[in-house]
Write a protein that holds these residues in place. Structure first.
Motif, short mmCIF file in Angstrom:
data_model
loop_
_atom_site.label_atom_id
_atom_site.label_comp_id
_atom_site.label_asym_id
_atom_site.label_seq_id
_atom_site.Cartn_x
_atom_site.Cartn_y
_atom_site.Cartn_z
N ARG A 231 -13.77 1.52 -0.45
CA ARG A 231 -13.04 0.57 0.39
C ARG A 231 -12.84 1.12 1.80
NH1 ARG A 231 -13.13 -4.23 -0.44
NH2 ARG A 231 -10.99 -4.68 0.21
N GLN A 232 -12.58 2.41 1.88
CA GLN A 232 -12.40 3.05 3.19
C GLN A 232 -13.69 2.97 4.01
OE1 GLN A 232 -11.17 7.23 3.06
NE2 GLN A 232 -9.63 6.73 4.61
N GLN A 233 -14.83 3.12 3.35
CA GLN A 233 -16.11 3.04 4.04
C GLN A 233 -16.38 1.64 4.59
OE1 GLN A 233 -19.29 4.60 1.57
NE2 GLN A 233 -18.14 6.47 1.11
N LEU A 234 -15.72 0.64 4.00
CA LEU A 234 -15.85 -0.73 4.50
C LEU A 234 -14.91 -1.02 5.66
CD1 LEU A 234 -16.17 -2.76 1.16
CD2 LEU A 234 -17.98 -2.24 2.80
N GLY A 235 -14.10 -0.04 6.03
CA GLY A 235 -13.18 -0.22 7.14
C GLY A 235 -11.77 -0.58 6.73
N VAL A 236 -11.48 -0.55 5.44
CA VAL A 236 -10.14 -0.86 4.96
C VAL A 236 -9.24 0.37 5.16
CG1 VAL A 236 -8.75 -1.46 2.93
CG2 VAL A 236 -11.03 -2.45 3.23
N PRO A 237 -8.06 0.21 5.75
CA PRO A 237 -7.11 1.33 5.85
C PRO A 237 -6.63 1.72 4.45
CG PRO A 237 -6.54 -0.43 7.40
CD PRO A 237 -7.56 -0.99 6.46
N VAL A 238 -6.93 2.93 4.02
CA VAL A 238 -6.65 3.35 2.66
C VAL A 238 -5.82 4.63 2.64
CG1 VAL A 238 -7.69 4.30 0.55
CG2 VAL A 238 -8.68 2.27 1.62
N LYS A 239 -4.86 4.66 1.71
CA LYS A 239 -4.14 5.89 1.41
C LYS A 239 -4.13 6.04 -0.10
CE LYS A 239 0.21 8.44 1.92
NZ LYS A 239 1.58 8.45 2.48
#
Length: 276
Positions: A231-239
């Motif tokens: 998801r992070q690679q898709l540009g989603v801000p992830v924690k």
């Protein structure tokens, strides 16, 4: 109380708020938090998570999908959770809070299966296109095709059931899962893609917080980590936060102060940073 045909749905309004106000609220206001419970979750347990948000003045909607839908309908490829997903979103209009920012708090694969259809509805139904989702928290989810974990989860749900019926249901679930979701999945995915694969490429781009543990025996930590990375690679801000030693959906019980702090900080950051 049941609402919109969702017998297990409970809505906690903020003080002074009445259902179905004639006037629609302007954009903004205190957030609405939608809790999607794990399979077999009793409302008294989900209510403990409600308190995190109701103490902050949020309106809270909590709902747990029937375990039969989660373990059997979805495994058979029957999209039975589409209807409750839409009805949950319709509750925002029933209570005149559709202009408020919305946060989803999703538990285990039972909540994720429902959340998958909520995302679909948000992006395909005109009625919901203007709803403003601020972010999503995943607790002990999502997991991939982990048959052992699925059997453990179903066995927990069936713990008080007649022994013969319990083992019959476990055998039926295992057989269906192996055939439809593992052996034939390269073919059946074109008819009914798994919730995990659907979320990997979901069109949503709001922030996501993953709360998981290496000690989880139902959802593998590596699968949560893979989802967060994808998801992070898709540009989603992830924690992503690894609790290391707490069991499945037990992170708040073991680390109550830390867990509540993570949730409220994430909510604050999402609402403060969400577009108008």
């Amino acid at each position: 109380m049941g609402t919109r045909g969702l017998k297990a749905a409970v809505v906690e309004l903020e003080p002074g708020q009445a259902r179905g106000s004639a006037e629609r609220e302007p954009a903004g206001g205190q957030p609405v938090v939608i809790l999607l419970g794990w399979a077999g979750c009793q409302d008294k347990y989900l209510a403990k998570y409600s308190a995190i948000y109701s103490q902050k003045g949020c309106t809270v909607i909590r709902y747990t999908a029937p375990w039969r839908m989660i373990f059997f309908s979805e495994t058979f490829g029957i999209r039975s959770l589409q209807t409750p997903a839409r009805r949950l979103l319709e509750l925002l209009f029933d209570y005149s809070v559709e202009n408020r920012p919305v946060l989803f708090h999703v538990f285990s694969n039972g909540g994720v299966m429902l959340y998958r259809y909520i995302i679909e509805a948000l992006h395909t139904h005109k009625t919901f296109k203007n709803l403003r989702v601020a972010g999503t928290i995943f607790d002990s989810a999502p997991g991939r095709r982990n048959l052992r974990g699925g059997l453990r989860a179903l066995a927990t749900v069936l713990v008080s059931m007649n022994v013969l019926l319990k083992y019959f249901l476990l055998f039926t679930f295992a057989s269906m899962a192996v055939v439809l979701r593992i052996l034939l999945y390269p073919l059946t995915r074109f008819i009914h893609e798994s919730h995990y694969d659907a979320l990997l490429k979901a069109p949503s781009r709001w922030p996501e917080l993953y709360l998981y543990s290496q000690a989880d025996l139902i959802i593998k930590a590596s699968e949560v980590q893979h989802m967060a990375s994808a998801r992070q690679q898709l540009g989603v801000p992830v924690k992503a936060v690894d609790f290391s030693d707490s069991a499945h959906v037990s992170h708040m019980r073991v680390y109550p102060t830390y867990y509540c702090s993570l949730c409220t900080t994430f909510l604050s950051d999402c609402v403060g940073g969400s577009p108008p």
